[in-house]
Enzyme design. Structure first.
Site, PDB file in Angstrom:
ATOM      1  N   HIS A   7      62.014  23.544  22.364  1.00  0.00           N
ATOM      2  CA  HIS A   7      62.609  22.433  23.106  1.00  0.00           C
ATOM      3  C   HIS A   7      63.993  22.898  23.565  1.00  0.00           C
ATOM      4  O   HIS A   7      64.747  23.421  22.761  1.00  0.00           O
ATOM      5  CB  HIS A   7      62.754  21.196  22.238  1.00  0.00           C
ATOM      6  CG  HIS A   7      61.489  20.724  21.591  1.00  0.00           C
ATOM      7  ND1 HIS A   7      60.958  21.334  20.473  1.00  0.00           N
ATOM      8  CD2 HIS A   7      60.653  19.708  21.898  1.00  0.00           C
ATOM      9  CE1 HIS A   7      59.848  20.698  20.117  1.00  0.00           C
ATOM     10  NE2 HIS A   7      59.636  19.698  20.970  1.00  0.00           N
ATOM     11  N   SER A  84      59.902  16.070  29.654  1.00  0.00           N
ATOM     12  CA  SER A  84      60.647  15.585  28.492  1.00  0.00           C
ATOM     13  C   SER A  84      59.771  15.654  27.250  1.00  0.00           C
ATOM     14  O   SER A  84      58.545  15.583  27.335  1.00  0.00           O
ATOM     15  CB  SER A  84      61.095  14.135  28.710  1.00  0.00           C
ATOM     16  OG  SER A  84      59.999  13.242  28.546  1.00  0.00           O
ATOM     17  N   ASP A  85      60.388  15.795  26.095  1.00  0.00           N
ATOM     18  CA  ASP A  85      59.656  15.539  24.868  1.00  0.00           C
ATOM     19  C   ASP A  85      59.280  14.053  24.878  1.00  0.00           C
ATOM     20  O   ASP A  85      59.860  13.262  25.612  1.00  0.00           O
ATOM     21  CB  ASP A  85      60.516  15.881  23.649  1.00  0.00           C
ATOM     22  CG  ASP A  85      59.675  16.215  22.434  1.00  0.00           C
ATOM     23  OD1 ASP A  85      58.470  15.893  22.434  1.00  0.00           O
ATOM     24  OD2 ASP A  85      60.209  16.802  21.485  1.00  0.00           O
ATOM     25  N   ALA A  86      58.295  13.682  24.067  1.00  0.00           N
ATOM     26  CA  ALA A  86      57.776  12.316  24.118  1.00  0.00           C
ATOM     27  C   ALA A  86      58.888  11.291  23.909  1.00  0.00           C
ATOM     28  O   ALA A  86      59.613  11.354  22.917  1.00  0.00           O
ATOM     29  CB  ALA A  86      56.678  12.119  23.071  1.00  0.00           C
ATOM     30  N   ALA A  88      61.698  11.017  25.221  1.00  0.00           N
ATOM     31  CA  ALA A  88      63.078  11.505  25.220  1.00  0.00           C
ATOM     32  C   ALA A  88      63.918  10.844  26.306  1.00  0.00           C
ATOM     33  O   ALA A  88      65.127  10.655  26.121  1.00  0.00           O
ATOM     34  CB  ALA A  88      63.100  13.022  25.388  1.00  0.00           C
TER      35      ALA A  88
END
Length: 269
Positions: A7, A84-86, A88
């Site tokens: 990430h 994006s990360d979940a 985010a």
């Protein structure tokens, strides 16, 4: 196959080693320690980069224009798209970086997050933001162009479902298994070895294996795996390595998450 590198960036340097916690690293350390692996992945052709949840030096990584535009796309030459990360993007509100969900969507897109995973902030908010003039159409066009460009490179418009007949060969490639084994061996850290218990002696007669994941084939493959594979559980591996021993397995307690995730509040959990 499309690779996503995650990430971005310095996600592993969180305070106290705690997931989602703040990260403070000097720029010299960022450039010399945390960015080179990302640069290597980009140079090797990675198609996407995933932005992180946490704040990097007090600025949320998923709302950090310097990080995602100036550094990633500018200096590092990344040509794919940022996902994006979940949740985010929505979590920019949790950081106090955005006033509300519309502001979070605006800030995420402006920072360079191309695709908002899971929170639907872009889907819900961008039409109104465009109409109000708070987001220029150029930013939306640029984001769409990035995603479509990667899809074109993948050949998804000509063959949208890939080549199913090649799936088994890819999932069970011996080279992948060898690389995974090496990565696992090199990433394990033994904090202490009381009484010299390890490595286990070849002539052991009785072995106790304790833990809720020891006989879980699903967990051996990982929480993101959707295909059944050929993973070997800890219990099965020990029994195969010490066939002469009496191996007893006790499940013990169950795994239970003891901390909230960013999306729990929205799901009423």
């Amino acid at each position: 196959v499309l690779t996503s590198v995650k990430h971005f960036a310095a996600y592993g340097a969180a305070d106290g080693g705690r997931d989602y916690d703040s990260v403070y690293v000097p720029e010299v350390q960022l450039r010399n320690v945390y960015l080179p692996p990302f640069q290597a992945a980009i140079d090797a052709g990675a198609g996407t980069v995933m932005s992180a949840y946490m704040t990097l030096n007090d600025v949320p990584a998923s709302g950090n224009r310097w990080l995602l535009r100036d550094l990633l796309r500018g200096e590092m030459g990344f040509k794919g798209f940022v996902i994006s990360d979940a949740f985010a993007v929505q979590s920019l509100q949790n950081h106090g970086f955005a006033a509300d969900n519309a502001d979070a969507a605006r800030r995420g897109l402006d920072a360079g997050v191309t695709m908002d995973m899971a929170s639907n902030s872009y889907l819900r908010q961008l039409p109104g933001l465009l109409k109000a003039g708070r987001v220029p159409m150029r930013q939306v066009d640029d984001a769409v162009r990035e995603v479509l460009s990667v899809k074109l490179r993948l050949g998804l418009f000509e063959q949208p479902y890939g080549a199913p007949e090649r799936k088994a060969a890819v999932f069970n490639d011996p080279a992948h298994r060898a690389a995974t084994r090496e990565a696992a061996q090199r990433s394990m850290v033994l904090l202490r070895n009381e009484g010299g218990a390890l490595p286990l002696a070849a002539g052991l007669k009785h072995i106790a294996v304790i833990g809720p994941l020891a006989d879980s084939g699903e967990d051996i493959l990982g929480s993101w795996t959707v295909e059944k594979g050929e993973g070997v559980t800890v219990l099965a591996g020990i029994r195969a390595r010490w066939p002469q021993a009496r191996v007893t397995h006790v499940r013990g307690g169950d795994m239970q998450r003891a901390y909230p995730l960013p999306w729990d509040a929205d799901q009423g959990k």
